[in-house]
Every structure is written in structure tokens, then in C-alpha cells.
Scaffold this active site. Sequence first.
Site, PDB file in Angstrom:
ATOM      1  N   GLY A 122       0.856  -1.201   0.000  1.00 31.11           N
ATOM      2  CA  GLY A 122       0.000   0.000   0.000  1.00 31.11           C
ATOM      3  C   GLY A 122       0.883   1.239   0.000  1.00 31.11           C
ATOM      4  CB  ALA A 123       4.380   1.680  -1.150  1.00 32.31           C
ATOM      5  N   GLY A 144      -0.316   4.751  -1.113  1.00 38.43           N
ATOM      6  CA  GLY A 144      -1.493   5.324  -0.439  1.00 38.43           C
ATOM      7  C   GLY A 144      -1.155   6.504   0.456  1.00 38.43           C
ATOM      8  CG  ASP A 145      -4.035   9.867   1.631  1.00 37.57           C
ATOM      9  OD1 ASP A 145      -3.499  10.180   0.556  1.00 37.57           O
ATOM     10  OD2 ASP A 145      -4.974  10.492   2.173  1.00 37.57           O
ATOM     11  CE  LYS A 154      -8.265   2.739  14.307  1.00 37.28           C
ATOM     12  NZ  LYS A 154      -8.168   3.942  13.473  1.00 37.28           N
ATOM     13  CG  ASP A 160      -3.892   2.466  19.468  1.00 31.89           C
ATOM     14  OD1 ASP A 160      -3.653   3.676  19.259  1.00 31.89           O
ATOM     15  OD2 ASP A 160      -4.910   2.075  20.062  1.00 31.89           O
ATOM     16  CG  HIS A 161      -1.793   6.921  15.464  1.00 30.02           C
ATOM     17  ND1 HIS A 161      -3.087   6.597  15.190  1.00 30.02           N
ATOM     18  CD2 HIS A 161      -1.790   8.255  15.705  1.00 30.02           C
ATOM     19  CE1 HIS A 161      -3.828   7.693  15.254  1.00 30.02           C
ATOM     20  NE2 HIS A 161      -3.067   8.718  15.565  1.00 30.02           N
ATOM     21  CG  ASP A 189     -11.867   5.639  13.145  1.00 31.44           C
ATOM     22  OD1 ASP A 189     -10.991   4.998  12.532  1.00 31.44           O
ATOM     23  OD2 ASP A 189     -11.851   6.882  13.247  1.00 31.44           O
ATOM     24  CG  HIS A 239      -6.882   5.724  18.855  1.00 24.55           C
ATOM     25  ND1 HIS A 239      -5.869   4.888  18.469  1.00 24.55           N
ATOM     26  CD2 HIS A 239      -7.343   6.295  17.713  1.00 24.55           C
ATOM     27  CE1 HIS A 239      -5.717   4.952  17.147  1.00 24.55           C
ATOM     28  NE2 HIS A 239      -6.602   5.800  16.669  1.00 24.55           N
ATOM     29  CE  LYS A 249     -13.276  10.769  12.155  1.00 18.75           C
ATOM     30  NZ  LYS A 249     -11.875  11.095  12.450  1.00 18.75           N
ATOM     31  CE  LYS A 277      -5.096  16.863  16.566  1.00 19.45           C
ATOM     32  NZ  LYS A 277      -5.738  15.594  16.216  1.00 19.45           N
TER      33      LYS A 277
HETATM   34  C1  BG6 Z   1      -7.144   7.381  13.458  1.00 15.53           C
HETATM   35  C2  BG6 Z   1      -8.590   7.375  13.072  1.00 15.53           C
HETATM   36  O1  BG6 Z   1      -6.791   6.162  14.034  1.00 15.53           O
HETATM   37  O2  BG6 Z   1      -6.896   8.438  14.384  1.00 15.53           O
HETATM   38  C3  BG6 Z   1      -9.003   8.724  12.507  1.00 15.53           C
HETATM   39  O3  BG6 Z   1      -8.819   6.360  12.115  1.00 15.53           O
HETATM   40  C4  BG6 Z   1      -8.639   9.838  13.464  1.00 15.53           C
HETATM   41  O4  BG6 Z   1     -10.393   8.748  12.229  1.00 15.53           O
HETATM   42  C5  BG6 Z   1      -7.186   9.722  13.877  1.00 15.53           C
HETATM   43  O5  BG6 Z   1      -8.888  11.064  12.819  1.00 15.53           O
HETATM   44  C6  BG6 Z   1      -6.853  10.730  14.954  1.00 15.53           C
HETATM   45  O6  BG6 Z   1      -5.481  10.698  15.191  1.00 15.53           O
HETATM   46  P1  BG6 Z   1      -4.710  11.967  15.747  1.00 15.53           P
HETATM   47  O7  BG6 Z   1      -3.333  11.474  15.961  1.00 15.53           O
HETATM   48  O8  BG6 Z   1      -4.833  13.034  14.709  1.00 15.53           O
HETATM   49  O9  BG6 Z   1      -5.413  12.353  16.999  1.00 15.53           O
END
Ligand code: BG6
Length: 511
Positions: free
Chosen positions: A33-34, A36-37, A168, A197-198, A255, A260, A360, A365
Amino acid sequence: MVENAKKICPILAEGQNPCEEIIAPRCGIVIFGASGDLSFKKIIPSLYELYRKELSDGLYILGCSRTKYSDEEFREHTRVAIREYAEYETEKADTFLRSLYYIAGDYADQQFFRKIKLRAEELDKQYGVNRNRVFYMSVPPSLYETVASNLGEMNMVDDGSVKLVIEKPFGSDLQSARNLDQAIHKYFAESQIYRIDHYLGKDTVQNILIFRFANSIFEPVWNRNYIDHVQITIAEELGVESRGGYYDKSGALRDMFQNHMLQILALVAMEPPTSFASEHIRDEKAKLLRAIRPFDLDNLDDQLVRGQYAAGQVQGKKVKGYIEEEKVSKNSKTETYVAAKLFIDNWRWANVPFYMRTGKRLRGKDTEVAVTFRQIPHSMFKVSGLEMSGNVLVMQIQPEEGISLSFQAKRPGAKMCISTLWMDFKYKNVFQAEMPEAYQRLLLDCMTGDQTLFNRQDSVELAWQLLDPVLEKWQQSSDGPYIYPVGSESFPQADRLIEKDGRCWRKINED
Ligand code: BG6
């Protein structure tokens, strides 16, 4: 209030650096998937940053995707991406780009994987990589199994030093997560699987552990005797952007909440692990997730509500509602907001509510954990007639990363006036450095073989186990989510969930 951190924190004195840099050994990264976004916005710019900061001993990247690019075209697209998403240094960028290669093909075609195998073997030799390979699946989840099994069938995983990174969502419910796990385990051992899980790669999320377990003053009060309630918020200003196709099948519960939100909760509430070793931390997180009380489906609105954003105006500009977004069904019932009240049925947290919300297109934020302590048991200050609020500790995950603690103090003057003040620590003031992108840390860990910040299968399943009944109930219900206009702070049903307990949500971006 903290004007100069060095005064209160001698460890930050000039010349003192108690940290050791981790340097990744030579590594080959194969990205599926290189084109991709995610690849261009996060994965490759993060790898470039590791290279630029000399945190890697040497690497090559082999991009694999359906889009037809030559090596040169792939490098040029990457150049544009790192200009935008990383700190571009011409010389470093030039040498980094020379280590990028590309193969186009179809994921279902074994011939594609045969080519990848041969190319990776050549590149391993060229770059002196000793089978330390990372396969990164940045493809739609429907392709995870195909890619993993083709890697297996091509005998590309038989060595323990080969790692598989999976983005994920890991499954869309308990059963699909188990099926996927079985399919992947056919070829990969658990020690080779890195479920990303970033949020766990964010410094401020990792700091929850340091804050709790490297300071002696907080842990003794970190329990039901001192804590009134906890709020965990992930508010986003953006909508679904270009991801309507994926999001409409997913929604906020899958999601954001399943991963998270519950991961942050686990770090905030788990018991102290014996050591910082990966399995010790992951054991405690799993224990915590297991202790979450299941939702009472007959009174779900008292514990969990969902919302969806509707069109409106933000700062004088018209903003689309969710159902007008690209690739979203016009009568979609997908939730873009979830608020929940959870209890953790264990000795430490008995009857302490954890209020959690994520959404969202909200007013701003803001990701934070706010721990509200109990009010003082008896007030001798009857002066203002106002109730004195409990101390609040806020761990600000983003965007203004920091930690704040509220306390009551006397205002100067003859009168006995009490005000709530904040002790504030802001990362950017103290460390004078940008927070690193979460993917940098996660990729580095992956290259060095450290699974601490990655999800283990039991945690994934426990999270689905908690949420599956809710998803089923929603599926069967003719009701949809409540509607909130874009730019909202909240909406009445979400407010009710906390207000009926005599508490209220913290404002988004409240100090
Ligand atoms: C992702 C979700 O895992 O995390 C997105 O799929 C979300 O929908 C995003 O916008 C939020 O990440 P961050 O690091 O911008 O808070």
C-alpha cells in the site's frame, strides 16, 4: 506558573542527558500500500526522519502497491511528501530517496510476491541487512489475510527476525478479529506481529506511565479513595475528510473507541507492572480491560450515546454534514461521536466513573485525560458560599501537550477570597522541541523488535468483547445516532450522561 523548568527539575540542567538514543539495526522495510495516503503522509516521512536523525544504522524501503510507478516516480512522489510532512534537508533527502525502490502488482497474484522476494533478497545483500525485515501492511483490512498468507506461502516469514506490522482496525468485531488472528498466526508467531495503535506512539501517551510510576506522590492517591471521576476526551475538529468509504462502515466506536480510547484508559487505570518489559505492561493492560463492567444494554442511553454531525456554519463558513461527505450513504446511521460512562470492577476503582467521549467536527482538537479528585471532606472556609471544587489533574495529550494541576489559593488582600489556580507544564516551553510524530517511535521500536507499544491479541479481543453487544444492539435498532451540528461543544443527550451524576464535561480546550 512554571517559568523555568530547570529550577524545579535539576535533571534538565544543561549538559545533563540521562537518555540513551535507540539506534535501529540495518533493516529492510517492505510497505504494502506504498502509494497510499498513510504511506506518503506518515510511514515514509517517519522513516526519513529516523534516517535524518541518524537513528537507523541503514535501511532500504521497497514500496509495493497496485499503482504503477517506476523507482524514480516513487522517489519523486516521496520527495514531495517529505517536503510537506518532514523536515526537508536536501542532502539527507537525496541519499534517503536513493534507498527507495518500487514494485507494482496485484495482491492476489503470487507472481507479485515472488518478485518482491527476489528484490528483497538482492536489496538485503546490497544494504547488508541480515534478515531484519519489516513488512508493513498499509492496505485495506480486507487484504490483510491475502498479504500475510502470500508472504507465508513464499517462505518469507520463516525467520523470527521478520516482522509484520498491521494497521488498525484489527477486525470489525470479536469474531472477525479472531478469524484474522488465526489466519495470520498460520504463518507468523505472536512475537512477529506488531498491531499498531498510533496513540501508543505519542510521547504524551507514554508519559502517562512515567507520570504514574516514576513519581512517588501520585500513585498513593490514584484510586477510589481520592479520585472522584476521570474524563478521557479525544475531540477532533476535522470531519471524515477523504475516508468516507472506510469510515461509513466503521464509525467512532470501532475507529476510535475500540482502540485509542480504551488503550488510554488502560494506561491511566492499570496496576503498576513489575517492570517496563513489554509482556509485563501488556499483561496489566489486558487485566484492566478485562475488569471493565459490561454495558447494561437495557439502559444503554445512561451509559453510552452516539451522535452524528450535521451541516452547519463554522466561523462563518458552511461545512458539510456527515451524510453529505464523499462515499457516505445518504441515510447513513454511522456514528461520528460516542460518549460513554464506564466502571472498572476492581478494588482500586470500585464505583469511580470514567467518562469517555470522542467525536469528529467538534469545536476544536483536544485530547486529554482529566482526573478530578474528591472535594475536601469538610470546608472551614465558608466565605464565598461557593462549593470548593476538587483538584483536577489534566494530562494534555494534544495539541498543547503538557500537564496541569489545579489547586485552591488565597487571593492577595485583606478579604478571604479563594481562587482556583493552575500549575502548568507545557512540553514546548520546557523541552523547546517539536513532539515527534508517533509513527517515528513505533517504526523504530518495530525495527529494534520492541513490542511494548503494540497491541497484543488478548487486548484486541477484550476490547471487542466489551463493544460487540453494543454494535449488535445498534444494528438491530431502528433509531439512529443523535444529531449535532458541526462545530459543537457537545449535545443534550451526551450532556445528560454526565450531568445526571451531578458532574459536567470539561470544555473542549479548557485550561
Ligand atoms: C485514526 C482514526 O486512528 O486516528 C481517525 O482512524 C482519526 O479517524 C485519527 O482522525 C486521529 O489521530 P490523531 O493522531 O490526529 O489524533
